[in-house]
Design a protein around this motif. Structure first.
Motif, PDB file in Angstrom:
ATOM      1  N   THR A 147       0.825  -1.210   0.000  1.00 38.82           N
ATOM      2  CA  THR A 147       0.000   0.000   0.000  1.00 38.82           C
ATOM      3  C   THR A 147       0.856   1.255   0.000  1.00 38.82           C
ATOM      4  O   THR A 147       0.573   2.223  -0.725  1.00 38.82           O
ATOM      5  N   SER A 148       1.927   1.252   0.807  1.00 37.10           N
ATOM      6  CA  SER A 148       2.816   2.419   0.876  1.00 37.10           C
ATOM      7  C   SER A 148       3.484   2.678  -0.462  1.00 37.10           C
ATOM      8  O   SER A 148       3.627   3.836  -0.888  1.00 37.10           O
ATOM      9  N   ILE A 149       3.898   1.617  -1.148  1.00 35.09           N
ATOM     10  CA  ILE A 149       4.539   1.777  -2.455  1.00 35.09           C
ATOM     11  C   ILE A 149       3.571   2.389  -3.465  1.00 35.09           C
ATOM     12  O   ILE A 149       3.921   3.297  -4.223  1.00 35.09           O
ATOM     13  N   ILE A 150       2.338   1.888  -3.457  1.00 29.67           N
ATOM     14  CA  ILE A 150       1.337   2.422  -4.393  1.00 29.67           C
ATOM     15  C   ILE A 150       1.034   3.880  -4.089  1.00 29.67           C
ATOM     16  O   ILE A 150       0.982   4.730  -5.004  1.00 29.67           O
ATOM     17  N   LEU A 151       0.854   4.219  -2.816  1.00 27.21           N
ATOM     18  CA  LEU A 151       0.551   5.607  -2.446  1.00 27.21           C
ATOM     19  C   LEU A 151       1.715   6.539  -2.770  1.00 27.21           C
ATOM     20  O   LEU A 151       1.502   7.695  -3.148  1.00 27.21           O
ATOM     21  N   SER A 152       2.946   6.047  -2.603  1.00 27.27           N
ATOM     22  CA  SER A 152       4.114   6.884  -2.896  1.00 27.27           C
ATOM     23  C   SER A 152       4.189   7.238  -4.375  1.00 27.27           C
ATOM     24  O   SER A 152       4.784   8.264  -4.743  1.00 27.27           O
ATOM     25  N   GLN A 153       3.606   6.404  -5.230  1.00 26.04           N
ATOM     26  CA  GLN A 153       3.580   6.692  -6.659  1.00 26.04           C
ATOM     27  C   GLN A 153       2.461   7.665  -7.027  1.00 26.04           C
ATOM     28  O   GLN A 153       2.507   8.295  -8.089  1.00 26.04           O
ATOM     29  N   LEU A 154       1.483   7.780  -6.140  1.00 28.00           N
ATOM     30  CA  LEU A 154       0.335   8.637  -6.428  1.00 28.00           C
ATOM     31  C   LEU A 154       0.468  10.023  -5.806  1.00 28.00           C
ATOM     32  O   LEU A 154      -0.045  10.999  -6.356  1.00 28.00           O
ATOM     33  N   THR A 155       1.137  10.116  -4.662  1.00 26.27           N
ATOM     34  CA  THR A 155       1.288  11.400  -3.979  1.00 26.27           C
ATOM     35  C   THR A 155       2.537  11.403  -3.125  1.00 26.27           C
ATOM     36  O   THR A 155       2.959  10.353  -2.628  1.00 26.27           O
ATOM     37  N   ARG A 156       3.129  12.571  -2.985  1.00 25.58           N
ATOM     38  CA  ARG A 156       4.291  12.726  -2.114  1.00 25.58           C
ATOM     39  C   ARG A 156       3.893  13.125  -0.699  1.00 25.58           C
ATOM     40  O   ARG A 156       4.719  13.114   0.213  1.00 25.58           O
ATOM     41  N   ASP A 157       2.636  13.484  -0.534  1.00 25.18           N
ATOM     42  CA  ASP A 157       2.143  13.882   0.780  1.00 25.18           C
ATOM     43  C   ASP A 157       1.968  12.654   1.656  1.00 25.18           C
ATOM     44  O   ASP A 157       1.319  11.678   1.251  1.00 25.18           O
ATOM     45  N   ARG A 158       2.521  12.682   2.858  1.00 31.77           N
ATOM     46  CA  ARG A 158       2.402  11.561   3.774  1.00 31.77           C
ATOM     47  C   ARG A 158       1.260  11.742   4.775  1.00 31.77           C
ATOM     48  O   ARG A 158       0.966  10.824   5.540  1.00 31.77           O
ATOM     49  N   GLY A 159       0.656  12.893   4.776  1.00 29.62           N
ATOM     50  CA  GLY A 159      -0.398  13.148   5.737  1.00 29.62           C
ATOM     51  C   GLY A 159       0.168  13.688   7.045  1.00 29.62           C
ATOM     52  O   GLY A 159       1.273  13.331   7.455  1.00 29.62           O
ATOM     53  N   THR A 160      -0.585  14.564   7.694  1.00 35.19           N
ATOM     54  CA  THR A 160      -0.118  15.217   8.909  1.00 35.19           C
ATOM     55  C   THR A 160       0.147  14.216  10.025  1.00 35.19           C
ATOM     56  O   THR A 160       1.202  14.236  10.673  1.00 35.19           O
ATOM     57  N   ASN A 161      -0.799  13.316  10.249  1.00 40.15           N
ATOM     58  CA  ASN A 161      -0.637  12.351  11.341  1.00 40.15           C
ATOM     59  C   ASN A 161       0.539  11.417  11.117  1.00 40.15           C
ATOM     60  O   ASN A 161       1.322  11.141  12.029  1.00 40.15           O
ATOM     61  N   MET A 162       0.681  10.911   9.895  1.00 41.69           N
ATOM     62  CA  MET A 162       1.752   9.974   9.599  1.00 41.69           C
ATOM     63  C   MET A 162       3.108  10.644   9.721  1.00 41.69           C
ATOM     64  O   MET A 162       4.075  10.068  10.236  1.00 41.69           O
ATOM     65  N   GLU A 163       3.208  11.888   9.251  1.00 36.17           N
ATOM     66  CA  GLU A 163       4.470  12.619   9.341  1.00 36.17           C
ATOM     67  C   GLU A 163       4.835  12.895  10.793  1.00 36.17           C
ATOM     68  O   GLU A 163       6.000  12.753  11.201  1.00 36.17           O
ATOM     69  N   THR A 164       3.846  13.293  11.587  1.00 42.96           N
ATOM     70  CA  THR A 164       4.097  13.560  13.004  1.00 42.96           C
ATOM     71  C   THR A 164       4.558  12.292  13.728  1.00 42.96           C
ATOM     72  O   THR A 164       5.519  12.328  14.517  1.00 42.96           O
ATOM     73  N   ASP A 227      -7.096  11.276   9.791  1.00 49.40           N
ATOM     74  CA  ASP A 227      -6.318  11.896   8.721  1.00 49.40           C
ATOM     75  C   ASP A 227      -6.678  11.236   7.387  1.00 49.40           C
ATOM     76  O   ASP A 227      -6.608  10.010   7.269  1.00 49.40           O
ATOM     77  N   PRO A 228      -7.073  12.025   6.355  1.00 52.30           N
ATOM     78  CA  PRO A 228      -7.561  11.434   5.094  1.00 52.30           C
ATOM     79  C   PRO A 228      -6.572  10.481   4.435  1.00 52.30           C
ATOM     80  O   PRO A 228      -6.950   9.368   4.030  1.00 52.30           O
ATOM     81  N   LEU A 229      -5.308  10.886   4.319  1.00 57.05           N
ATOM     82  CA  LEU A 229      -4.319  10.035   3.667  1.00 57.05           C
ATOM     83  C   LEU A 229      -4.042   8.782   4.495  1.00 57.05           C
ATOM     84  O   LEU A 229      -3.895   7.677   3.955  1.00 57.05           O
ATOM     85  N   HIS A 230      -3.982   8.950   5.797  1.00 57.83           N
ATOM     86  CA  HIS A 230      -3.776   7.799   6.682  1.00 57.83           C
ATOM     87  C   HIS A 230      -4.957   6.838   6.568  1.00 57.83           C
ATOM     88  O   HIS A 230      -4.777   5.607   6.591  1.00 57.83           O
ATOM     89  N   ALA A 231      -6.170   7.382   6.449  1.00 58.92           N
ATOM     90  CA  ALA A 231      -7.358   6.538   6.320  1.00 58.92           C
ATOM     91  C   ALA A 231      -7.288   5.699   5.047  1.00 58.92           C
ATOM     92  O   ALA A 231      -7.639   4.509   5.051  1.00 58.92           O
ATOM     93  N   VAL A 232      -6.841   6.321   3.952  1.00 56.19           N
ATOM     94  CA  VAL A 232      -6.694   5.579   2.699  1.00 56.19           C
ATOM     95  C   VAL A 232      -5.639   4.494   2.844  1.00 56.19           C
ATOM     96  O   VAL A 232      -5.798   3.363   2.365  1.00 56.19           O
ATOM     97  N   ALA A 233      -4.542   4.811   3.539  1.00 61.90           N
ATOM     98  CA  ALA A 233      -3.430   3.871   3.677  1.00 61.90           C
ATOM     99  C   ALA A 233      -3.801   2.649   4.500  1.00 61.90           C
ATOM    100  O   ALA A 233      -3.310   1.542   4.233  1.00 61.90           O
ATOM    101  N   VAL A 234      -4.658   2.815   5.498  1.00 60.37           N
ATOM    102  CA  VAL A 234      -4.969   1.686   6.385  1.00 60.37           C
ATOM    103  C   VAL A 234      -6.178   0.880   5.915  1.00 60.37           C
ATOM    104  O   VAL A 234      -6.457  -0.180   6.497  1.00 60.37           O
ATOM    105  N   PHE A 235      -6.880   1.339   4.876  1.00 55.99           N
ATOM    106  CA  PHE A 235      -8.046   0.578   4.421  1.00 55.99           C
ATOM    107  C   PHE A 235      -7.669  -0.824   3.939  1.00 55.99           C
ATOM    108  O   PHE A 235      -8.304  -1.811   4.361  1.00 55.99           O
ATOM    109  N   PRO A 236      -6.663  -0.983   3.065  1.00 55.56           N
ATOM    110  CA  PRO A 236      -6.287  -2.355   2.668  1.00 55.56           C
ATOM    111  C   PRO A 236      -5.824  -3.198   3.856  1.00 55.56           C
ATOM    112  O   PRO A 236      -6.090  -4.410   3.893  1.00 55.56           O
ATOM    113  N   LEU A 237      -5.149  -2.573   4.807  1.00 52.36           N
ATOM    114  CA  LEU A 237      -4.740  -3.297   6.011  1.00 52.36           C
ATOM    115  C   LEU A 237      -5.960  -3.801   6.768  1.00 52.36           C
ATOM    116  O   LEU A 237      -5.986  -4.946   7.242  1.00 52.36           O
TER     117      LEU A 237
END
Length: 326
Positions: A147-164, A227-237
């Motif tokens: 999931t992280s690899i796919i998201l990294s190809q779609l956006t460079r933004d990691r999301g506020t929560n994930m970055e923190t 966090d929207p990006l974090h929510a997308v990242a954890v859905f497949p998980l």
């Protein structure tokens, strides 16, 4: 002559040759459908309470650290607030209250059910061997990596929560680093799985087909991360954890898998360093490759295991071999 032994009730002829999902649906048709609105209300209340508890705890921690501060003053302290999240007390205030809410709400809601607590939360042994649990659990980080690899190809933004959170992981070493692993790895693995896969998904599976039940639970699990990006990242998980909990008829594999996934994320972030400022060493690269290989192989074995399980002869819920509570 001795009395003949009573024979077990035969399955309805109409469902003998149907697939697993059809058998489950036929079984549900003979039962009173459980209520869903109570589960959805509990989910909304739990997420709201976790937000309130974390916010209040964070505000109190700031008061302890900086002294009395008015809400108006807080609006002018954005940089200080972001830095405070990386302190030990700030990190604990940010993570601990919400997880406690999930844990308490899962147990409280399950206690109100007429079912035994362990059965309601699927805290059962299930039909899988323990080594099956471990294989399924070890495959979980592979889902996160993909999931992280796919998201990294779609956006460079990691999301506020994930970055923190990544900044927190890198900021602390020594004994407190193990506290971080416990707070981010072990605690959510227990609390969130008890609530989402144990309380929510178990009820939804009793009412809806697995695809709907697991998908809905995963969506609610994603929303809880805010966090929207974090929510997308954890859905497949969430989908993967839901599948292994459903197939194993126990949340223990998903608890272990969730714990391994989050703990691996903390350790790898600390071990690899900041990719923006440093290149991982050869040793770090070898360790990363080893972890990816183990989780990737486990994912492949898990898919084969689940496929074999899927094609096995199903039995109706309630007349299968009884499982033992753990």
């Amino acid at each position: 002559a001795p009395a003949p032994m009573p024979q077990p009730a035969a399955m309805p002829a109409a469902v003998v040759h149907q697939g697993f999902d059809d058998v489950i649906l036929a079984w549900r048709a003979e039962k009173k459908l459980p209520r869903i609105w109570t589960v959805m209300l509990t989910v909304m209340a739990t997420i709201l309470l976790s937000i309130i508890a974390s916010t209040v705890a964070y505000f109190l921690a700031i008061q302890i650290e900086y002294g009395p501060i008015s809400p108006r003053q807080l609006t002018n302290m954005r940089q200080e607030l972001e830095s405070f999240a990386q302190t030990r007390i700030g990190f604990l205030a940010m993570v601990l209250p919400g997880q406690v809410i999930f844990f308490v709400m899962a147990l409280s809601a399950a206690k109100l059910s007429p079912q035994p607590l362990c059965e309601r939360l699927t805290l059962t042994r299930g039909p899988f061997a323990v080594w099956h649990w471990l294989v399924l659990a070890l495959a979980t980080p592979a889902v996160g990596f993909i999931t992280s690899i796919i998201l990294s190809q779609l956006t460079r933004d990691r999301g506020t929560n994930m970055e923190t959170m990544q900044q927190v992981f890198r900021a602390h070493t020594g004994a407190f680093f193990y506290v971080i692993v416990a707070m981010v790895g072990i605690l959510p693995g227990i609390c969130e799985e008890l609530f989402f896969r144990g309380y929510v998904q178990t009820r939804l599976l009793a009412r809806f087909p697995p695809l709907v039940a697991i998908g809905t639970t995963s969506l609610l699990f994603s929303i809880a991360h805010l966090d929207p990006l974090h929510a997308v990242a954890v859905f497949p998980l969430g989908v993967w954890l839901g599948i292994i909990a459903w197939q194993s008829r126990s949340i223990w594999p998903s608890v272990i898998g969730h714990t391994i996934n989050n703990s691996a994320a903390v350790v790898l972030t600390q071990f690899a360093g900041n990719p923006k400022t440093a290149t991982p060493s050869v040793g770090a690269a070898i360790v990363l490759l080893l972890i990816f290989s183990i989780t990737g192989a486990s994912l492949l074995v898990s898919l084969i295991l689940l496929l074999v399980r899927r094609n096995a002869s199903p039995v109706l819920p309630g007349i299968e071999t009884p499982t033992t509570s753990l």
